[in-house]
Enzyme design. Structure first.
Site, PDB file in Angstrom:
ATOM      1  N   ASP A 126       0.876  -1.167   0.000  1.00  0.00           N
ATOM      2  CA  ASP A 126       0.000   0.000   0.000  1.00  0.00           C
ATOM      3  C   ASP A 126       0.917   1.222   0.000  1.00  0.00           C
ATOM      4  O   ASP A 126       2.135   1.102   0.186  1.00  0.00           O
ATOM      5  CB  ASP A 126      -0.878  -0.040   1.257  1.00  0.00           C
ATOM      6  CG  ASP A 126      -1.615   1.267   1.490  1.00  0.00           C
ATOM      7  OD1 ASP A 126      -2.327   1.716   0.588  1.00  0.00           O
ATOM      8  OD2 ASP A 126      -1.459   1.838   2.593  1.00  0.00           O
ATOM      9  N   ASP A 154      -0.183   5.133   1.154  1.00  0.00           N
ATOM     10  CA  ASP A 154      -0.413   6.120   2.201  1.00  0.00           C
ATOM     11  C   ASP A 154      -0.494   5.475   3.584  1.00  0.00           C
ATOM     12  O   ASP A 154      -1.249   4.523   3.798  1.00  0.00           O
ATOM     13  CB  ASP A 154      -1.704   6.890   1.913  1.00  0.00           C
ATOM     14  CG  ASP A 154      -1.662   7.571   0.547  1.00  0.00           C
ATOM     15  OD1 ASP A 154      -0.725   8.346   0.313  1.00  0.00           O
ATOM     16  OD2 ASP A 154      -2.554   7.304  -0.275  1.00  0.00           O
ATOM     17  N   ASP A 175      -1.267  -0.642   5.990  1.00  0.00           N
ATOM     18  CA  ASP A 175      -1.564  -0.113   7.325  1.00  0.00           C
ATOM     19  C   ASP A 175      -3.024  -0.274   7.701  1.00  0.00           C
ATOM     20  O   ASP A 175      -3.381  -0.155   8.873  1.00  0.00           O
ATOM     21  CB  ASP A 175      -1.218   1.383   7.381  1.00  0.00           C
ATOM     22  CG  ASP A 175      -2.241   2.220   6.624  1.00  0.00           C
ATOM     23  OD1 ASP A 175      -3.023   2.946   7.265  1.00  0.00           O
ATOM     24  OD2 ASP A 175      -2.272   2.136   5.386  1.00  0.00           O
TER      25      ASP A 175
END
Length: 242
Positions: free
Chosen positions: A19, A21, A195
């Site tokens: 991922d 961000d 995250d």
């Protein structure tokens, strides 16, 4: 810190999906600086207080997301600022909207920093011929610009944005496109690092990927990831010892 949580044996990956961000860099500090800069500019241009701007921005962001749902354009700062100006009873000011978007991203990039160890881990994967991909929400132009700004554009073999897939994670289509690009016969040797528990971990678990949860807070006992870690340097060391 790095904690093994899953029951399956962790094997050396043939591919790793990331991922962007809050996984490769902390999003919030850059966003806070960027939206503050836009609020200041709006006050200078129109005399709108920061509190009034932020209230209109909050309403506008929620409105755009509700209307466009889980699509790349639902994250568009251009649309957020267009509706913010409109909610402030100034109509659609095209040049102003474009200016505010540019101010936002210029400030955002100036305040964005990679997490320690990200490049070192990516280089380690590259040295061992491990394929790399990036699955990320938002429009391709912005996410590509982030990769170039961070100097990561040469580290990823493939990128899939939600603009390309037409949907945000954890929609399976995002992962299907990435897995098709990677072209490996089995998912058992593919890692997914992110995250967000819903978008990244559950999305990766759906395809039986080895999931790694990048966290910045105390570990959660009910986390569904195979590995939980808070530092890419620790992950790099773990990878090297496999």
């Amino acid at each position: 810190m790095l904690d093994l949580r899953g029951s399956q044996q962790i094997v050396t990956p043939e591919a790793v999906i990331f991922d962007t961000d809050n996984t490769l860099y902390p999003y919030e500090p850059a966003h806070k600086a960027a939206i503050k800069s836009v609020a200041i500019k709006t006050e200078e241009l129109f005399g709108v207080s920061e509190s009034d701007f932020m209230e209109a921005f909050k309403i506008s962001r929620t409105e755009v997301k509700k209307r466009l749902k889980n699509t790349a354009s639902s994250h568009s700062r251009l649309l957020y600022f267009q509706r913010t100006i409109e909610h402030l009873d100034m109509g659609t000011r095209i040049l102003t909207t474009l200016d505010l978007e540019q101010t936002y991203w210029r400030t955002f990039f100036a305040n964005a920093r990679l997490f320690p160890g990200v490049k070192e881990f990516l280089q380690e994967l590259k040295n061992h011929g491990v394929k790399t991909a990036n699955i990320t929400d938002l429009t391709s132009q912005i996410q590509f610009r982030k990769m170039v700004y961070f100097g990561l554009d040469e580290y990823f073999d493939y990128v899939v944005t939600s603009e390309e897939s037409g949907v945000d994670k954890p929609n399976p289509l995002c992962f299907e496109i990435a897995l098709e690009k990677i072209g490996l016969p089995s998912s058992s040797k593919i890692w997914m690092i992110g995250d967000d528990h819903e978008s990244d971990i559950k999305g990766g678990n759906y395809f039986n990927l080895t999931t790694l949860h990048k966290v910045d807070r105390p570990f959660l006992s009910d986390n569904a990831a195979d590995i939980i870690f808070d530092n890419f340097n620790h992950l790099c060391k773990f990878y090297s010892n496999l």
